[in-house]
Design a protein around this motif. Structure first.
Motif, PDB file in Angstrom:
ATOM      1  N   LEU A   1      -2.406  13.511   2.295  1.00  0.00           N
ATOM      2  CA  LEU A   1      -2.997  12.182   2.462  1.00  0.00           C
ATOM      3  C   LEU A   1      -4.447  12.310   2.920  1.00  0.00           C
ATOM      4  CD1 LEU A   1      -0.038  10.301   4.189  1.00  0.00           C
ATOM      5  CD2 LEU A   1      -0.799  10.069   1.814  1.00  0.00           C
ATOM      6  N   GLU A   2      -5.333  11.664   2.202  1.00  0.00           N
ATOM      7  CA  GLU A   2      -6.758  11.696   2.534  1.00  0.00           C
ATOM      8  C   GLU A   2      -7.037  10.735   3.697  1.00  0.00           C
ATOM      9  OE1 GLU A   2      -8.857  13.704   1.316  1.00  0.00           O
ATOM     10  OE2 GLU A   2      -7.693  14.532  -0.372  1.00  0.00           O
TER      11      GLU A   2
ATOM     12  N   LEU B   1       0.586   4.132  -2.950  1.00  0.00           N
ATOM     13  CA  LEU B   1       0.372   5.558  -2.670  1.00  0.00           C
ATOM     14  C   LEU B   1       1.530   6.399  -3.192  1.00  0.00           C
ATOM     15  CD1 LEU B   1      -1.175   5.434   0.913  1.00  0.00           C
ATOM     16  CD2 LEU B   1      -2.305   6.123  -1.212  1.00  0.00           C
TER      17      LEU B   1
ATOM     18  N   ASP C   1      -9.022   8.224   3.965  1.00  0.00           N
ATOM     19  CA  ASP C   1      -9.041   6.808   3.602  1.00  0.00           C
ATOM     20  C   ASP C   1      -7.636   6.281   3.343  1.00  0.00           C
ATOM     21  OD1 ASP C   1      -8.880   8.418   1.277  1.00  0.00           O
ATOM     22  OD2 ASP C   1      -9.630   6.775   0.028  1.00  0.00           O
ATOM     23  N   GLU C   2      -6.734   7.143   2.857  1.00  0.00           N
ATOM     24  CA  GLU C   2      -5.356   6.718   2.640  1.00  0.00           C
ATOM     25  C   GLU C   2      -4.642   6.482   3.976  1.00  0.00           C
ATOM     26  OE1 GLU C   2      -4.353   8.896  -1.598  1.00  0.00           O
ATOM     27  OE2 GLU C   2      -4.219  10.073   0.254  1.00  0.00           O
TER      28      GLU C   2
ATOM     29  N   GLU D   1      -5.796   3.207   5.316  1.00  0.00           N
ATOM     30  CA  GLU D   1      -5.137   2.088   4.642  1.00  0.00           C
ATOM     31  C   GLU D   1      -3.708   1.902   5.165  1.00  0.00           C
ATOM     32  OE1 GLU D   1      -5.477   3.177   0.588  1.00  0.00           O
ATOM     33  OE2 GLU D   1      -7.623   2.810   0.487  1.00  0.00           O
TER      34      GLU D   1
ATOM     35  N   ILE E   1       5.899   9.082   1.396  1.00  0.00           N
ATOM     36  CA  ILE E   1       4.588   8.654   1.893  1.00  0.00           C
ATOM     37  C   ILE E   1       4.679   8.300   3.373  1.00  0.00           C
ATOM     38  CG2 ILE E   1       2.812   6.872   1.736  1.00  0.00           C
ATOM     39  CD1 ILE E   1       2.764   8.931  -0.545  1.00  0.00           C
TER      40      ILE E   1
ATOM     41  N   LYS F   1       0.833   6.845  -6.800  1.00  0.00           N
ATOM     42  CA  LYS F   1      -0.314   7.741  -6.976  1.00  0.00           C
ATOM     43  C   LYS F   1       0.084   9.207  -6.793  1.00  0.00           C
ATOM     44  CE  LYS F   1      -4.759   8.880  -4.822  1.00  0.00           C
ATOM     45  NZ  LYS F   1      -5.746   8.481  -3.778  1.00  0.00           N
ATOM     46  N   HIS F   2       0.915   9.482  -5.797  1.00  0.00           N
ATOM     47  CA  HIS F   2       1.282  10.866  -5.484  1.00  0.00           C
ATOM     48  C   HIS F   2       2.556  11.320  -6.188  1.00  0.00           C
ATOM     49  CE1 HIS F   2      -1.682  11.780  -2.289  1.00  0.00           C
ATOM     50  NE2 HIS F   2      -1.637  10.469  -2.042  1.00  0.00           N
TER      51      HIS F   2
ATOM     52  N   ARG G   1       0.823  -1.212   0.000  1.00  0.00           N
ATOM     53  CA  ARG G   1       0.000   0.000   0.000  1.00  0.00           C
ATOM     54  C   ARG G   1       0.858   1.264   0.000  1.00  0.00           C
ATOM     55  NH1 ARG G   1      -3.201   2.436  -2.596  1.00  0.00           N
ATOM     56  NH2 ARG G   1      -4.840   3.707  -1.617  1.00  0.00           N
TER      57      ARG G   1
END
Length: 324
Positions: free
Chosen positions: A296-297, A250, A299-300, A303, A261, A253-254, A246
């Motif tokens: 970071l949201e 991420l 939900d992130e 996770e 992260i 994604k970022h 995960r």
């Protein structure tokens, strides 16, 4: 906001937590920090490590980092830092250091024991004198290194009085923690008083997405007025070189590395005042500092909370990491 598994609103990390440069990987030729070996000079003699340390300090200062954390056991880290401060003339760098461990590897990488811990009055008195000789008035925060619940410090009235005298002289005192009962150490240490005043104003603990157990206690420490430093946000390099899936997802994604992260998750904690980067090169430092731009949201963060390991398992793994 997630704090050891508790979800909440998202936070843009820039401006929330301050970054500091930790010198554990830069003051000696070997350390338990995965990914460090390729960031350092091939030949790690004293001059080469001094030059590397100064290069990373220069990069940190240019990037706006104004805190540096050292320790007596980090080889020649205090010496290198003192020389850098004298050469550059910077007056706005806030320095913290630690006493309690002694470096015993004699600049070798192949020894079985690199440092030895002793929380005694003699060790404190000697190491504070050595720190002063190398860093002088630059040190504004002096930490007990790697305090645990069974440390003899808690039952040593002469040592506590000596620490209280240093506190009364104007030097702020703190402690770092390690091991599976960091939370118990934080609670006990912040209850210590000398002559009616709390002894410690700062705590430096290991917290990362693999080891979140001390999070609630750090939140309580923050609420009590203590300054909270977070160390080993990359789990001694594990989260940079072999992160959970995960974290990798991420990062992609970022558009940053897994290190950013992992450190963004640290910065998202509302109790984290100062986040340490243990970068061994300017490139590693710049990659770490990209955490400041990661949003970071909730939900992130949730996770990432699922990556956490049992504390005992985490610390057993850490103990097995090689010094390289």
């Amino acid at each position: 906001m997630w704090s050891g598994g508790l979800p909440g609103p998202a936070v843009t990390v820039s401006g929330v937590s301050e970054f500091a440069l930790g010198l554990a990987a830069l003051g000696r030729p070997a350390y338990i920090n995965l990914g460090r070996e390729h960031a350092l000079p091939e030949h790690r003699d004293v001059d080469a490590m001094r030059a590397q340390c100064h290069a990373v300090l220069d990069a940190a200062y240019a990037a706006g980092v104004r805190r540096v954390d050292a320790a007596r056991s980090y080889g020649r880290a205090e010496e290198f830092l003192g020389q850098w401060l004298a050469a550059r003339g910077h007056r706005d760098v806030r320095v913290s250091s630690k006493w309690g461990y002694a470096y015993v590897a004699d600049w070798r990488r192949d020894v079985e024991t690199h440092e030895v811990k002793e929380h005694s009055l003699d060790r404190f008195t000697r190491q504070w004198r050595e720190t002063q000789e190398l860093l002088g008035a630059h040190v504004g925060l002096y930490n007990v290194h790697s305090l645990t619940p069974d440390s003899p410090l808690f039952g040593d009235p002469e040592l506590l009085l000596a620490l209280g005298a240093l506190r009364d002289s104007g030097v702020r005192l703190g402690f770092s923690t390690s091991g599976p009962d960091q939370a118990g150490t934080v609670r006990r240490a912040l209850e210590l008083e000398v002559e009616g005043r709390r002894l410690f104003e700062s705590v430096q603990s290991t917290w990362n997405v693999l080891e979140t157990s001390v999070g609630p206690e750090l939140a309580s420490a923050k609420e009590s007025g203590a300054e909270v430093f977070v160390k080993e946000g990359l789990a001694n390099g594990r989260l940079a070189v072999d992160p959970p899936p995960r974290v990798r997802e991420l990062a992609a994604k970022h558009g940053v590395g897994p290190d950013a992260i992992a450190l963004a998750a640290v910065c998202a904690q509302p109790w984290a005042d100062v986040v340490l980067s243990g970068a061994a090169s300017p490139d590693q430092l710049h990659a770490n500092l990209k955490a400041q731009d990661v949003h970071l949201e909730p939900d992130e963060l949730d996770e990432l909370a699922e990556c956490a390991e049992p504390a005992g398992q985490y610390w057993a793994t850490r103990s097995s990491l090689p010094w390289e």
